[in-house]
Design a protein around this motif. Structure first.
Motif, short mmCIF file in Angstrom:
data_model
loop_
_atom_site.label_atom_id
_atom_site.label_comp_id
_atom_site.label_asym_id
_atom_site.label_seq_id
_atom_site.Cartn_x
_atom_site.Cartn_y
_atom_site.Cartn_z
N GLY A 238 0.82 -1.20 0.00
CA GLY A 238 0.00 0.00 0.00
C GLY A 238 0.85 1.26 0.00
N GLY A 239 0.19 2.40 -0.16
CA GLY A 239 0.92 3.66 -0.15
C GLY A 239 0.10 4.78 -0.73
N LEU B 82 -0.63 0.74 -8.31
CA LEU B 82 -0.03 0.09 -7.15
C LEU B 82 -0.24 -1.41 -7.28
CD1 LEU B 82 -1.07 2.20 -4.00
CD2 LEU B 82 1.25 1.85 -4.87
N ARG B 83 0.67 -2.15 -6.66
CA ARG B 83 0.52 -3.60 -6.62
C ARG B 83 0.54 -4.04 -5.18
NH1 ARG B 83 1.27 -7.91 -10.14
NH2 ARG B 83 2.19 -9.83 -9.29
N LEU B 84 -0.56 -4.63 -4.74
CA LEU B 84 -0.65 -5.17 -3.39
C LEU B 84 -0.29 -6.65 -3.41
CD1 LEU B 84 -4.00 -3.59 -2.15
CD2 LEU B 84 -1.69 -2.62 -2.12
N SER B 85 0.36 -7.07 -2.35
CA SER B 85 0.69 -8.49 -2.19
C SER B 85 0.20 -8.98 -0.85
CB SER B 85 2.20 -8.71 -2.30
OG SER B 85 2.66 -8.42 -3.60
N VAL C 220 -8.58 1.13 3.15
CA VAL C 220 -7.72 0.07 3.67
C VAL C 220 -8.10 -1.20 2.92
CG1 VAL C 220 -7.04 -1.30 5.66
CG2 VAL C 220 -7.53 1.15 5.92
N TYR C 221 -7.11 -1.84 2.35
CA TYR C 221 -7.33 -3.05 1.56
C TYR C 221 -6.94 -4.27 2.39
CZ TYR C 221 -8.34 -0.44 -2.65
OH TYR C 221 -8.93 0.38 -3.57
N TYR C 222 -7.84 -5.23 2.42
CA TYR C 222 -7.66 -6.44 3.21
C TYR C 222 -7.57 -7.66 2.30
CZ TYR C 222 -9.18 -3.60 7.17
OH TYR C 222 -9.30 -2.64 8.14
N CYS C 223 -6.64 -8.51 2.62
CA CYS C 223 -6.55 -9.84 2.02
C CYS C 223 -7.36 -10.79 2.90
CB CYS C 223 -5.09 -10.25 1.96
SG CYS C 223 -4.77 -11.91 1.39
N ALA C 224 -8.08 -11.70 2.27
CA ALA C 224 -8.92 -12.62 3.03
C ALA C 224 -8.90 -14.00 2.39
CB ALA C 224 -10.35 -12.09 3.09
N ALA C 225 -9.21 -15.00 3.19
CA ALA C 225 -9.19 -16.38 2.71
C ALA C 225 -10.43 -17.12 3.17
CB ALA C 225 -7.93 -17.09 3.22
N ARG C 226 -10.84 -18.06 2.30
CA ARG C 226 -12.00 -18.88 2.63
C ARG C 226 -11.73 -20.27 2.08
NH1 ARG C 226 -17.85 -19.25 3.03
NH2 ARG C 226 -18.20 -21.47 2.68
N LEU C 227 -11.85 -21.27 2.93
CA LEU C 227 -11.67 -22.64 2.50
C LEU C 227 -12.82 -22.99 1.56
CD1 LEU C 227 -9.65 -24.91 3.24
CD2 LEU C 227 -11.37 -25.75 4.84
N THR D 151 -3.84 -2.96 4.51
CA THR D 151 -2.81 -2.02 4.05
C THR D 151 -3.51 -0.80 3.46
OG1 THR D 151 -0.79 -1.78 2.72
CG2 THR D 151 -2.55 -3.11 1.76
N GLN D 152 -3.02 0.37 3.80
CA GLN D 152 -3.67 1.60 3.39
C GLN D 152 -3.27 1.98 1.96
OE1 GLN D 152 -5.86 3.82 5.19
NE2 GLN D 152 -6.05 4.74 3.15
N VAL D 153 -4.28 2.29 1.17
CA VAL D 153 -4.07 2.84 -0.17
C VAL D 153 -4.72 4.22 -0.21
CG1 VAL D 153 -4.65 2.62 -2.61
CG2 VAL D 153 -3.95 0.60 -1.30
N THR D 154 -3.94 5.22 -0.54
CA THR D 154 -4.45 6.59 -0.64
C THR D 154 -4.15 7.13 -2.03
OG1 THR D 154 -4.04 6.94 1.72
CG2 THR D 154 -4.41 8.90 0.36
N VAL D 155 -5.19 7.59 -2.70
CA VAL D 155 -5.05 8.13 -4.05
C VAL D 155 -5.38 9.61 -4.00
CG1 VAL D 155 -5.71 7.91 -6.46
CG2 VAL D 155 -5.76 5.89 -4.97
N SER D 156 -4.42 10.42 -4.37
CA SER D 156 -4.62 11.87 -4.35
C SER D 156 -5.08 12.36 -5.71
CB SER D 156 -3.33 12.57 -3.94
OG SER D 156 -2.32 12.33 -4.90
N SER D 157 -5.89 13.42 -5.67
CA SER D 157 -6.42 13.96 -6.93
C SER D 157 -5.48 14.99 -7.53
CB SER D 157 -7.79 14.57 -6.69
OG SER D 157 -7.69 15.58 -5.69
#
Length: 124
Positions: free
Chosen positions: A9-10, A18-21, A93-100, A118-124
């Motif tokens: 994030g950033g 941006l690329r989140l992992s 805020v972007y969350y990664c989640a898992a489900r069986l 992880t926080q993602v902020t996009v400025s105009s």
């Protein structure tokens, strides 16, 4: 039980990328559908994208379709979210989640395991 840790994030300007992992540990990673959800201030957590266990099927929210791409590497136990042409409305805020399971889950309540976000902020 799987543990998830997001990164990437950033702050980015509108139109940027941006690329989140998300790195997973514990559990058997290739038994899980992986999802990305986001939560903006004052709003409910919402679905962004999901990918089934072998990467053969993905799903996206209408708001990110054609701009975001979800992918996974089962050997590395990672899932990524490539975000292009970002707009201020993507700030969250972007969350990664898992489900069986094997479906493309869309709802917050479908997911059992969560990263810290992880926080993602996009400025105009």
């Amino acid at each position: 039980q799987v543990q998830l840790v997001e990164s990437g994030g950033g702050l980015v300007q509108a139109g940027g990328s941006l690329r989140l992992s998300c790195a997973a540990s514990g559990g058997t990673f290739n038994r899980y559908t992986m999802g990305w959800l986001r939560q903006a201030p004052g709003k409910e957590r919402e679905f962004v994208a999901s990918i089934v266990w072998d990467g053969s099927s993905t799903a996206y929210a209408d708001s990110v379709k054609d701009r975001f791409t979800v992918s996974r590497d089962n050997a590395k136990k990672t899932v990524n979210l490539q975000m292009n042409n970002l707009s201020p409305e993507d700030t969250a805020v972007y969350y990664c989640a898992a489900r069986l399971g094997a479906d493309r889950y869309y709802r917050r309540e479908d997911y059992n395991y969560w990263g810290q976000g992880t926080q993602v902020t996009v400025s105009s």
